[in-house]
Design a protein around this motif. Structure first.
Motif, short mmCIF file in Angstrom:
data_model
loop_
_atom_site.label_atom_id
_atom_site.label_comp_id
_atom_site.label_asym_id
_atom_site.label_seq_id
_atom_site.Cartn_x
_atom_site.Cartn_y
_atom_site.Cartn_z
N SER A 135 0.82 -1.21 0.00
CA SER A 135 0.00 0.00 0.00
C SER A 135 0.85 1.26 0.00
O SER A 135 0.47 2.27 -0.60
N SER A 136 2.01 1.21 0.67
CA SER A 136 2.85 2.40 0.76
C SER A 136 4.09 2.33 -0.11
O SER A 136 4.65 3.36 -0.47
N SER A 137 4.54 1.11 -0.46
CA SER A 137 5.74 1.01 -1.29
C SER A 137 5.69 -0.26 -2.14
O SER A 137 4.96 -1.21 -1.83
N ILE A 138 6.46 -0.23 -3.21
CA ILE A 138 6.66 -1.40 -4.07
C ILE A 138 8.11 -1.83 -3.93
O ILE A 138 9.02 -1.01 -4.05
N THR A 152 4.53 3.62 -3.52
CA THR A 152 3.46 3.22 -4.42
C THR A 152 2.76 4.46 -4.96
O THR A 152 2.36 5.32 -4.18
N PRO A 153 2.60 4.59 -6.28
CA PRO A 153 1.91 5.77 -6.82
C PRO A 153 0.51 5.90 -6.25
O PRO A 153 -0.29 4.97 -6.29
N GLY A 154 0.23 7.08 -5.69
CA GLY A 154 -1.10 7.31 -5.12
C GLY A 154 -1.35 6.52 -3.86
O GLY A 154 -2.49 6.30 -3.48
N ARG A 203 -11.96 9.02 -0.56
CA ARG A 203 -11.26 8.40 -1.69
C ARG A 203 -9.84 7.97 -1.31
O ARG A 203 -9.11 8.70 -0.65
N ALA A 204 -9.47 6.77 -1.77
CA ALA A 204 -8.09 6.29 -1.66
C ALA A 204 -7.85 5.44 -2.90
O ALA A 204 -8.44 4.37 -3.05
N GLU A 205 -7.02 5.93 -3.80
CA GLU A 205 -6.88 5.31 -5.11
C GLU A 205 -5.42 5.21 -5.52
O GLU A 205 -4.57 5.95 -5.02
N HIS A 206 -5.15 4.29 -6.44
CA HIS A 206 -3.85 4.16 -7.09
C HIS A 206 -4.03 4.31 -8.60
O HIS A 206 -5.06 3.90 -9.15
N ASP A 207 -3.04 4.87 -9.25
CA ASP A 207 -2.99 4.86 -10.71
C ASP A 207 -2.44 3.51 -11.13
O ASP A 207 -1.24 3.25 -11.01
N ALA A 208 -3.32 2.61 -11.60
CA ALA A 208 -2.91 1.23 -11.88
C ALA A 208 -1.85 1.16 -12.98
O ALA A 208 -0.93 0.34 -12.92
N THR A 209 -1.98 2.03 -13.98
CA THR A 209 -0.97 2.04 -15.05
C THR A 209 0.38 2.46 -14.50
O THR A 209 1.42 1.86 -14.82
N ALA A 210 0.38 3.48 -13.64
CA ALA A 210 1.64 3.93 -13.04
C ALA A 210 2.26 2.85 -12.16
O ALA A 210 3.49 2.70 -12.12
N VAL A 211 1.43 2.10 -11.44
CA VAL A 211 1.95 1.02 -10.60
C VAL A 211 2.64 -0.04 -11.46
O VAL A 211 3.75 -0.49 -11.16
N ALA A 212 1.99 -0.45 -12.57
CA ALA A 212 2.59 -1.46 -13.44
C ALA A 212 3.87 -0.95 -14.08
O ALA A 212 4.87 -1.69 -14.18
N GLY A 246 -10.32 3.13 -15.19
CA GLY A 246 -10.38 4.04 -14.05
C GLY A 246 -9.29 3.68 -13.08
O GLY A 246 -8.48 2.77 -13.32
N PRO A 247 -9.22 4.35 -11.94
CA PRO A 247 -8.17 4.07 -10.97
C PRO A 247 -8.40 2.75 -10.25
O PRO A 247 -9.51 2.21 -10.24
N ALA A 248 -7.35 2.24 -9.64
CA ALA A 248 -7.48 1.11 -8.71
C ALA A 248 -7.94 1.68 -7.37
O ALA A 248 -7.30 2.57 -6.82
N VAL A 249 -9.05 1.17 -6.88
CA VAL A 249 -9.61 1.68 -5.63
C VAL A 249 -9.02 0.88 -4.47
O VAL A 249 -9.13 -0.35 -4.43
N SER A 250 -8.39 1.59 -3.56
CA SER A 250 -7.68 0.95 -2.45
C SER A 250 -8.65 0.36 -1.43
O SER A 250 -9.79 0.81 -1.29
N TRP A 251 -8.14 -0.61 -0.68
CA TRP A 251 -8.89 -1.16 0.44
C TRP A 251 -9.16 -0.11 1.51
O TRP A 251 -10.05 -0.27 2.35
#
Length: 447
Positions: free
Chosen positions: A61-64, A83-85, A93-102, A144-149
């Motif tokens: 959630s905080s780092s890759i 981790t982006p976002g 709202r709590a989201e990640h940019d899934a493309t940026a993560v990959a 759309g964004p990845a929606v965080s837990w």
């Protein structure tokens, strides 16, 4: 004796103070001290090791983290980035940019390869935060964004379905909660059905698909946290799908935790590295602490605290305790073991902002004898008591904060269990590597 010590600027001084009987040492530059105490291997120089190794991506959630791990659990090198976002914004709202993560995961693999002049990894594994999911279109790209837990928009869905909570828990092994992927997915869609061709996939499944070029699938440990999996059948539940207005066509196929999933690019290796594992982060952490068939108490303390215990499949479930598959394989399509777990969230003051800031805040609070850390450790103790069996006399502790001597001292002075800090605190990385070694047919020294 407690010491608040800005004058302990390095690991040697810190160790000397602890060795002379100091219970707690506080320094202002906690991240640097943690690195000096061995929190993660130094990748500033090339890693020279000719033996086999596996590549592990830990999508937290905080780092890759991208790591190279030798069979037996030695981490040869690690590259870590935020981790982006990853940090929740103000509001629900709590989201990640899934493309940026990959894309970031792919870059970290390249950086890791450049830090090593040894052979290419023989296998790869992805361990991922479990409840974060996203919608992808027919082409597999995010719509759309990845929606965080950690997203809070599903509270209304939970309230609407509360009367069926007991029924859902019997099917899924999980309590009704706003964190689950199906809840956040329905909340973001409203009452409209998913458009044709859309699929709901966990973040780890998406990253695996983008790295390998293969269509996404999902393993049972990640499928569990969608809140749509029948925990006994290890298949999508018609009852849960109906409750949330989804169909099986809106979901990826379920594949074993340990099985071939295509190949991950690795510089200088045209054929790439076989991706053999996709697994939830807490399951990986438990395997790293207790082994694939572990039967012991464990505590993973990172972004949150997780009290865990593995049990044989078929063991009666304890009321109110989350249960999930531990892992599956092509040979074991049904999980040979299940994981009972109780999450214990960090106090709010330690959850806000970057992880390093949270660690410093906790260090200060422990050093000054504030109430919040003691209350959190007491809650961890209560969770362990609920999971404990008669023969359990100890608990093994891992996770990023297991490196913090002030927290370990507080655990030891509070719990009525022997507290053993696991030899490799990055248990998620080690557990995912152990499963990958099993998939590749590599022996794991020591068991």
């Amino acid at each position: 004796m407690s010491v608040w010590a800005y004058v302990a600027p390095d690991a040697a001084t810190c160790r000397a103070l602890l060795g002379r009987g100091c219970e707690r040492v506080f320094v202002d530059d906690y991240p640097r001290l943690a690195r000096e105490l061995g929190e993660e291997p130094d990748t500033s120089a090339a890693v020279r090791d000719a033996g086999p190794r596996v590549l592990v991506l830990d999508l937290g959630s905080s780092s890759i983290r991208a790591s190279l791990v030798r069979p037996g659990g030695t981490i040869l090198a690690t590259v870590r980035e935020p981790t982006p976002g990853g940090a929740p914004e103000d509001g629900p709202r709590a989201e990640h940019d899934a493309t940026a993560v990959a894309e970031q995961a792919a870059r970290q693999i390249v950086r890791l390869a450049h830090a090593s002049d040894g052979p290419a990894p023989v296998a790869a594994a992805i361990a991922s935060q479990r409840s974060t999911g996203l919608w992808v279109g027919a082409d597999g790209r995010p719509v759309g964004p990845a929606v965080s837990w950690r997203d809070g928009r599903g509270a209304g869905i939970v309230a609407r379905l509360e009367s069926r909570a007991a029924e859902f828990e019997r099917i899924t092994g999980l309590p009704l909660d706003a964190a689950w992927t199906a809840v956040t997915a329905r909340a973001t869609l409203g009452d409209t059905p998913p458009p044709p061709g859309w699929r709901l996939v966990p973040l780890g499944s998406h990253v695996a698909s983008r790295l390998t070029g293969e269509p996404p699938d999902v393993d049972p440990t990640l499928a569990n946290r969608t809140f749509l999996l029948d925990a006994e059948a290890i298949d999508w539940s018609p009852v849960m799908l109906e409750a949330f207005g989804f169909e099986t066509s809106h979901l990826p196929p379920i594949a074993p935790t340990v099985c071939p999933r295509g190949r991950v690019p690795w510089p200088g290796t045209p054929q790439g590295v076989p991706l053999l594992v996709l697994v939830g982060d807490q399951q990986a952490a438990y395997v790293g602490i207790a082994g694939p068939a572990g039967r012991r108490l464990a505590l993973n303390v990172g972004t949150a605290g997780f009290a865990m215990r593995g049990r044989p499949r078929g063991t009666p479930r304890l009321p109110g305790i989350r249960r999930a598959p531990l892992w599956t394989s092509e040979r074991h399509r049904l999980p040979p073991a299940v994981l009972d777990e109780i999450p214990v969230p960090l106090p709010d003051d330690f959850r806000r902002g970057p992880a390093d800031d949270a660690a410093r805040a906790l260090a200060r609070a422990v050093a000054f004898g504030e109430k919040a850390p003691a209350d959190w450790v007491a809650a961890l103790g209560t969770a362990l008591t609920r999971l404990r069996e008669v023969r359990d006399a100890s608990v093994r502790v891992a996770g990023g904060w297991a490196n913090a001597p002030h927290l370990v001292a507080l655990l030891r002075s509070t719990l009525d269990l022997s507290v053993i800090v696991h030899e490799q605190t990055e248990a998620t990385t080690v557990g995912a590597a152990r499963l990958a070694c099993a998939g590749a047919g590599l022996a794991w020294p020591g068991g």
